[in-house]
Design a protein around this motif. Structure first.
Motif, PDB file in Angstrom:
ATOM      1  N   GLU A   6     -18.049  -9.630  42.682  1.00  0.00           N
ATOM      2  CA  GLU A   6     -16.898 -10.016  43.497  1.00  0.00           C
ATOM      3  C   GLU A   6     -16.571  -8.927  44.501  1.00  0.00           C
ATOM      4  O   GLU A   6     -16.872  -7.756  44.296  1.00  0.00           O
ATOM      5  CB  GLU A   6     -15.648 -10.236  42.638  1.00  0.00           C
ATOM      6  N   LEU A  20     -11.530 -13.766  48.850  1.00  0.00           N
ATOM      7  CA  LEU A  20     -12.422 -13.190  47.859  1.00  0.00           C
ATOM      8  C   LEU A  20     -13.823 -13.775  48.040  1.00  0.00           C
ATOM      9  O   LEU A  20     -13.978 -14.935  48.410  1.00  0.00           O
ATOM     10  CB  LEU A  20     -11.929 -13.492  46.442  1.00  0.00           C
ATOM     11  N   SER A  21     -14.819 -12.946  47.748  1.00  0.00           N
ATOM     12  CA  SER A  21     -16.207 -13.382  47.804  1.00  0.00           C
ATOM     13  C   SER A  21     -16.872 -13.165  46.450  1.00  0.00           C
ATOM     14  O   SER A  21     -16.558 -12.195  45.755  1.00  0.00           O
ATOM     15  CB  SER A  21     -16.983 -12.602  48.874  1.00  0.00           C
ATOM     16  N   CYS A  22     -17.778 -14.051  46.114  1.00  0.00           N
ATOM     17  CA  CYS A  22     -18.549 -13.921  44.877  1.00  0.00           C
ATOM     18  C   CYS A  22     -20.005 -14.192  45.204  1.00  0.00           C
ATOM     19  O   CYS A  22     -20.378 -15.340  45.484  1.00  0.00           O
ATOM     20  CB  CYS A  22     -18.045 -14.891  43.824  1.00  0.00           C
ATOM     21  N   TRP A  40     -13.366 -19.102  39.872  1.00  0.00           N
ATOM     22  CA  TRP A  40     -12.516 -17.940  39.652  1.00  0.00           C
ATOM     23  C   TRP A  40     -11.523 -18.164  38.513  1.00  0.00           C
ATOM     24  O   TRP A  40     -10.909 -19.226  38.405  1.00  0.00           O
ATOM     25  CB  TRP A  40     -11.729 -17.625  40.927  1.00  0.00           C
ATOM     26  N   THR A  82     -23.239 -17.615  47.871  1.00  0.00           N
ATOM     27  CA  THR A  82     -21.935 -16.963  47.802  1.00  0.00           C
ATOM     28  C   THR A  82     -20.815 -17.998  47.804  1.00  0.00           C
ATOM     29  O   THR A  82     -20.889 -18.986  48.529  1.00  0.00           O
ATOM     30  CB  THR A  82     -21.746 -15.985  48.972  1.00  0.00           C
ATOM     31  N   TYR A  99     -11.548 -12.790  38.488  1.00  0.00           N
ATOM     32  CA  TYR A  99     -12.922 -12.715  38.007  1.00  0.00           C
ATOM     33  C   TYR A  99     -13.703 -13.929  38.484  1.00  0.00           C
ATOM     34  O   TYR A  99     -13.265 -15.068  38.312  1.00  0.00           O
ATOM     35  CB  TYR A  99     -12.961 -12.686  36.483  1.00  0.00           C
ATOM     36  N   CYS A 100     -14.872 -13.680  39.046  1.00  0.00           N
ATOM     37  CA  CYS A 100     -15.782 -14.770  39.351  1.00  0.00           C
ATOM     38  C   CYS A 100     -16.576 -15.102  38.087  1.00  0.00           C
ATOM     39  O   CYS A 100     -16.967 -14.199  37.336  1.00  0.00           O
ATOM     40  CB  CYS A 100     -16.727 -14.357  40.473  1.00  0.00           C
ATOM     41  N   THR A 124     -11.837  -8.166  40.513  1.00  0.00           N
ATOM     42  CA  THR A 124     -11.277  -7.504  41.689  1.00  0.00           C
ATOM     43  C   THR A 124      -9.761  -7.683  41.657  1.00  0.00           C
ATOM     44  O   THR A 124      -9.261  -8.776  41.387  1.00  0.00           O
ATOM     45  CB  THR A 124     -11.894  -8.057  42.994  1.00  0.00           C
TER      46      THR A 124
END
Length: 130
Positions: A6, A20-22, A40, A82, A99-100, A124
């Protein structure tokens, strides 16, 4: 080997936005035969973990917790493997570690209620404060 990482957390004022990115390595986005629910969870101090949102790697199915509907938007980029969580209209109740997670369970209400998932990211921090 499947791994999720993440990024994108931080400090934002009430009413602000974060994305947010995962990045999910080892996951084939777009496959109709080999697919996952990815999304998430979040956990604030002293509170239970809450499923926030998920998206299917196979199609465009999404699901959201009632607490974030209309404010958060989940999306994905198949080419980059992603998933993104655009968070708008943030308030103090959104402060948590995000959390991813990836699981074979299809994205939907049941995915948001998972007690544990196959794969987790490191988390994150998102802090909403003035």
């Amino acid at each position: 080997h499947l791994q999720v990482v993440e990024s994108g957390g931080g400090l934002v004022q009430p009413g602000g936005s974060l994305r947010l990115s995962c990045a999910a390595s080892g996951v084939t986005f777009g496959s109709r035969l080999d697919y996952y629910g990815i999304g998430w969870f979040r956990q604030a101090p002293g509170k239970e973990r809450e499923g926030v949102s998920c998206i299917s790697t196979r199609d465009d199915r999404t699901s959201y917790a009632d607490s974030v509907k209309g404010r958060f938007t989940i999306s994905k980029d198949n080419d980059k493997s992603t998933v993104y969580l655009q968070m708008d209209g943030l308030n103090s109740g959104d402060t948590a570690v995000y959390y991813c997670a990836v699981d074979r369970v299809s994205c939907g209400r049941n995915w948001l209620l998972l007690i544990k998932t196959d794969y987790w990211g490191q988390g994150t921090q998102v802090t909403v404060s003035s």
